[in-house]
Design a protein around this motif. Structure first.
Motif, mmCIF file in Angstrom:
data_model
loop_
_atom_site.group_PDB
_atom_site.id
_atom_site.type_symbol
_atom_site.label_atom_id
_atom_site.label_comp_id
_atom_site.label_asym_id
_atom_site.label_seq_id
_atom_site.Cartn_x
_atom_site.Cartn_y
_atom_site.Cartn_z
ATOM 1 N N UNK A 1 6.746 17.975 -12.933
ATOM 2 C CA UNK A 1 7.927 17.597 -13.702
ATOM 3 C C UNK A 1 8.936 18.744 -13.834
ATOM 4 N N UNK A 2 8.508 19.960 -13.489
ATOM 5 C CA UNK A 2 9.415 21.107 -13.535
ATOM 6 C C UNK A 2 9.881 21.547 -12.144
ATOM 7 N N UNK A 3 9.571 20.753 -11.134
ATOM 8 C CA UNK A 3 9.853 21.158 -9.752
ATOM 9 C C UNK A 3 11.212 20.696 -9.236
ATOM 10 N N UNK A 4 11.923 19.891 -10.014
ATOM 11 C CA UNK A 4 13.221 19.380 -9.565
ATOM 12 C C UNK A 4 14.183 20.534 -9.291
ATOM 13 N N UNK A 5 14.861 20.462 -8.153
ATOM 14 C CA UNK A 5 15.850 21.464 -7.725
ATOM 15 C C UNK A 5 15.235 22.829 -7.417
ATOM 16 N N UNK A 6 13.933 22.869 -7.213
ATOM 17 C CA UNK A 6 13.291 24.098 -6.771
ATOM 18 C C UNK A 6 13.052 24.006 -5.262
ATOM 19 N N UNK A 7 12.851 25.162 -4.634
ATOM 20 C CA UNK A 7 12.664 25.216 -3.183
ATOM 21 C C UNK A 7 11.168 25.258 -2.867
ATOM 22 N N UNK A 8 10.736 24.330 -2.046
ATOM 23 C CA UNK A 8 9.323 24.229 -1.692
ATOM 24 C C UNK A 8 8.883 25.453 -0.895
ATOM 25 N N UNK A 9 7.736 26.029 -1.280
ATOM 26 C CA UNK A 9 7.278 27.276 -0.661
ATOM 27 C C UNK A 9 6.252 27.053 0.441
ATOM 28 N N UNK A 10 5.731 25.841 0.580
ATOM 29 C CA UNK A 10 4.733 25.559 1.623
ATOM 30 C C UNK A 10 4.847 24.100 2.044
ATOM 31 N N UNK A 11 4.531 23.824 3.311
ATOM 32 C CA UNK A 11 4.567 22.451 3.809
ATOM 33 C C UNK A 11 3.648 21.546 2.981
ATOM 34 N N UNK A 12 4.070 20.315 2.805
ATOM 35 C CA UNK A 12 3.228 19.293 2.173
ATOM 36 C C UNK A 12 2.752 18.351 3.270
ATOM 37 N N UNK A 13 1.442 18.308 3.466
ATOM 38 C CA UNK A 13 0.846 17.516 4.540
ATOM 39 C C UNK A 13 0.018 16.375 3.956
ATOM 40 N N UNK A 14 0.149 15.195 4.539
ATOM 41 C CA UNK A 14 -0.592 14.024 4.064
ATOM 42 C C UNK A 14 -2.080 14.180 4.348
ATOM 43 N N UNK A 15 -2.891 13.912 3.345
ATOM 44 C CA UNK A 15 -4.345 14.020 3.504
ATOM 45 C C UNK A 15 -4.993 12.663 3.775
ATOM 46 N N UNK A 16 -4.166 11.610 3.817
ATOM 47 C CA UNK A 16 -4.680 10.280 4.106
ATOM 48 C C UNK A 16 -3.525 9.402 4.572
ATOM 49 N N UNK A 17 -3.862 8.237 5.110
ATOM 50 C CA UNK A 17 -2.841 7.264 5.496
ATOM 51 C C UNK A 17 -2.329 6.549 4.248
ATOM 52 N N UNK A 18 -1.058 6.181 4.270
ATOM 53 C CA UNK A 18 -0.507 5.384 3.180
ATOM 54 C C UNK A 18 0.355 4.257 3.743
ATOM 55 N N UNK A 19 0.026 2.992 3.479
ATOM 56 C CA UNK A 19 -1.191 2.581 2.777
ATOM 57 C C UNK A 19 -2.430 2.804 3.645
ATOM 58 N N UNK A 20 -3.574 2.925 2.991
ATOM 59 C CA UNK A 20 -4.795 3.185 3.765
ATOM 60 C C UNK A 20 -5.527 1.902 4.140
ATOM 61 N N UNK A 21 -4.961 0.751 3.715
ATOM 62 C CA UNK A 21 -5.414 -0.554 4.176
ATOM 63 C C UNK A 21 -4.187 -1.447 4.328
ATOM 64 N N UNK A 22 -4.250 -2.482 5.170
ATOM 65 C CA UNK A 22 -3.125 -3.423 5.245
ATOM 66 C C UNK A 22 -2.825 -3.972 3.852
ATOM 67 N N UNK A 23 -1.543 -4.026 3.498
ATOM 68 C CA UNK A 23 -1.153 -4.325 2.117
ATOM 69 C C UNK A 23 -0.048 -5.377 2.092
ATOM 70 N N UNK A 24 -0.117 -6.262 1.100
ATOM 71 C CA UNK A 24 0.907 -7.288 0.943
ATOM 72 C C UNK A 24 2.186 -6.668 0.416
ATOM 73 N N UNK A 25 3.324 -7.049 1.003
ATOM 74 C CA UNK A 25 4.601 -6.523 0.541
ATOM 75 C C UNK A 25 5.347 -7.522 -0.338
ATOM 76 N N UNK A 26 4.723 -8.670 -0.611
ATOM 77 C CA UNK A 26 5.308 -9.651 -1.528
ATOM 78 C C UNK A 26 4.198 -10.578 -1.996
ATOM 79 N N UNK A 27 4.512 -11.457 -2.941
ATOM 80 C CA UNK A 27 3.520 -12.415 -3.427
ATOM 81 C C UNK A 27 3.384 -13.564 -2.435
ATOM 82 N N UNK A 28 2.148 -13.968 -2.189
ATOM 83 C CA UNK A 28 1.929 -15.070 -1.256
ATOM 84 C C UNK A 28 0.450 -15.319 -1.019
ATOM 85 N N UNK A 29 0.146 -15.870 0.135
ATOM 86 C CA UNK A 29 -1.236 -16.200 0.480
ATOM 87 C C UNK A 29 -1.613 -15.519 1.782
ATOM 88 N N UNK A 30 -2.717 -14.786 1.726
ATOM 89 C CA UNK A 30 -3.222 -14.099 2.911
ATOM 90 C C UNK A 30 -4.027 -15.089 3.735
#
Length: 397
Positions: free
Chosen positions: A29-58
C-alpha cells in the motif's frame, strides 16, 4: 569567466551522474509511485484452471444439440462439481472454474431451464466465455520489469500475486536552503528592501511533486560561516543540497565560494534564466547552487537537479516532446532560453503558446501558476513563425 553552452553543461552533468541508490522493502500500500528494484516474475499460471468469464452453464460443446441435464452449480469460490459427463451441465458463475470435460460456457440469457433440463435457445461457438489457463500470465513470465514506476495497474498485479511487500529503489533525499540577507521567512516582519522567501517553499514543493524526499532547510542570511555550516550539515543526510542565491558576482555572494571548495563541475551556463548555475560534487553527494530569482531557480532545478535525482532513483521525470507554436515568437536573447508556456493537445498534436504569460525579468513567479511545461529555444536571435515546431520540456505529467 566565460560561460559554457547549455549542451556542454548537459554533457558534463551526464558524465557525472550518480549510480542508482540501493533498494528497500515497503508494504504494497506504500509502493505507489515508487520505482521497482527487481523484476516481478509469475510463480504460477493465471488462471491456473479454465475459468468462466460470465454467468452461464458449463457444457461439452458436442452436447450443444443434445438433451442436457443440470447436475448442480458452482458459485465463485466453490468447486463442488469438479467434472461433468456426457449430456451434463453445471451452472457456473463468473470467476468459477470450469468442470473437467467441459469446454464451453452457454450464457444464462441463451438458455431455458425446465426442472433439471437445460434447453439451449441460442448456440455459441466452442470455447465461448472460457478463460484458458495462463490467459493473464504464465508461470516464469516477467510481469513487471525492474525500473518500472509502480502505478495502480502494477499494484493490482502485485496484489493478485499475493505479494504484501515489494523491493523499491530508495528515494533521493534533497535539502533546499535559501540564502540572502534580503529574504525573510513567512512569519517574520520585514523592512524596506527585503522580500518574502519563496524559493525554499517552491523548490521543496517541486521536489516532492516529482516524488523525491525533499526538505526545506529555511533561510541562511549573508553569513559565510552560517551558510557553510548549514550546507555541511545537510550533506550528512542528503544526496543533493540545493541552495538559492549567492552564486553570481556580488560582494555578498558567499555560496559560490563555499560550493567552490568542493569538486566544481561547472559555474556559469549560457542560458536564460539561470546563467550563474553552479554544480559541485562532494564525494558521492552533490551541491547544486541555483540563482536567487524565483523563476530562475525553478527552471534550473528542473534542468540540473532533476537529472541527478532521477539517476539516483532510476526514473525519468521530465518528458521532452515537440509541439507546434500557436503564435509567432521573437527570441530577443542570444542564450539558450526556457520559456513558461501553455501546453495543450489539439487535433492529434501538442500546441504551445505564451498567451497570458508576463514578459520581463527572471523574478516573475506567477508565470508558473497552472504551468506544466517549458519551451526550449536554442542559442541565437531569431523569429519563429506560427506553426513552427519547438522543443518542449513537460515537468507536470
Amino acid at each position: 569567466m566565460a560561460h559554457i553552452s547549455f549542451e556542454k553543461s548537459m554533457e558534463i552533468l551526464n558524465n557525472n551522474l550518480p549510480p542508482c541508490k540501493s533498494s528497500e522493502r515497503v508494504f504494497l500500500e506504500n509502493a505507489l509511485n515508487r520505482v521497482l528494484a527487481a523484476d516481478i516474475t509469475a510463480k504460477y499460471d493465471n488462471p491456473y484452471m479454465p475459468t468462466a468469464s460470465m454467468d452461464g452453464y458449463a457444457i461439452r460443446y458436442e452436447d450443444m444439440e443434445k438433451e442436457i441435464k443440470i447436475i448442480g452449480k458452482n458459485p465463485a469460490g466453490s468447486f463442488e462439481y469438479s467434472e461433468i459427463g456426457k449430456g451434463e451441465a453445471v451452472k457456473t458463475f463468473t470467476g468459477s472454474f470450469m468442470p473437467e470435460n467441459s469446454d464451453t460456457l452457454v450464457p444464462i440469457e441463451n438458455v431455458e431451464v425446465k426442472g433439471d433440463k437445460l434447453i439451449i435457445k441460442e448456440k455459441v461457438e466452442k470455447g465461448f466465455s472460457v478463460r484458458p489457463v495462463g490467459e493473464d500470465f504464465k508461470k516464469g513470465e516477467v510481469l513487471i520489469k525492474k525500473g518500472t514506476m509502480i502505478k495502480a495497474g502494477e499494484i493490482g498485479v502485485l496484489a493478485s500475486l499475493g505479494i504484501p511487500v515489494v523491493d523499491v529503489v530508495k528515494k533521493p533525499v534533497i535539502s533546499v536552503l535559501a540564502t540572502g540577507e534580503e529574504v525573510v521567512d513567512l512569519d517574520e516582519d520585514y523592512k524596506m528592501g527585503q522580500i518574502r522567501s519563496s524559493n525554499n517553499y517552491t523548490l521543496t514543493a517541486l521536489g516532492r511533486s516529482l516524488g523525491y524526499e525533499t526538505y526545506n532547510l529555511g533561510i541562511a542570511g549573508d553569513d559565510r560561516e552560517a551558510i557553510k555550516a548549514k550546507i555541511t550539515s545537510a550533506l550528512q543526510n542528503s544526496d543533493i543540497v540545493v541552495t538559492t542565491g549567492g552564486v553570481s558576482v556580488g560582494d555578498f555572494d558567499f555560496v559560490k565560494e563555499i560550493t567552490g571548495e568542493f569538486d566544481v563541475l561547472f559555474h556559469g551556463v549560457n542560458i536564460k534564466p539561470g546563467q550563474w548555475i553552479m554544480i559541485a560534487r562532494a564525494g558521492e553527494k552533490y551541491i547544486v547552487s541555483l540563482p536567487g530569482f524565483p523563476y530562475s531557480s525553478f527552471v534550473t532545478f528542473l534542468l540540473y537537479v532533476v537529472p541527478i535525482a532521477d539517476a539516483l532513483e532510476n526514473k525519468t521525470s521530465l518528458n521532452v516532446l515537440e509541439a507546434k507554436l500557436r503564435d509567432g515568437f521573437v527570441k530577443k536573447f542570444k542564450k539558450t532560453q526556457f520559456v513558461a508556456v501553455n501546453l495543450s493537445f489539439e487535433n492529434g498534436e501538442y500546441v504551445v503558446d505564451i498567451r497570458g504569460k508576463k514578459q520581463g525579468s527572471s523574478g516573475i513567479l506567477t508565470n508558473l501558476i497552472n504551468n506544466r511545461a517549458l519551451m526550449q529555444l536554442d542559442e541565437g536571435l531569431y523569429e519563429l513563425k506560427a506553426g513552427e515546431r519547438v522543443k518542449v520540456i513537460v515537468y507536470d505529467k
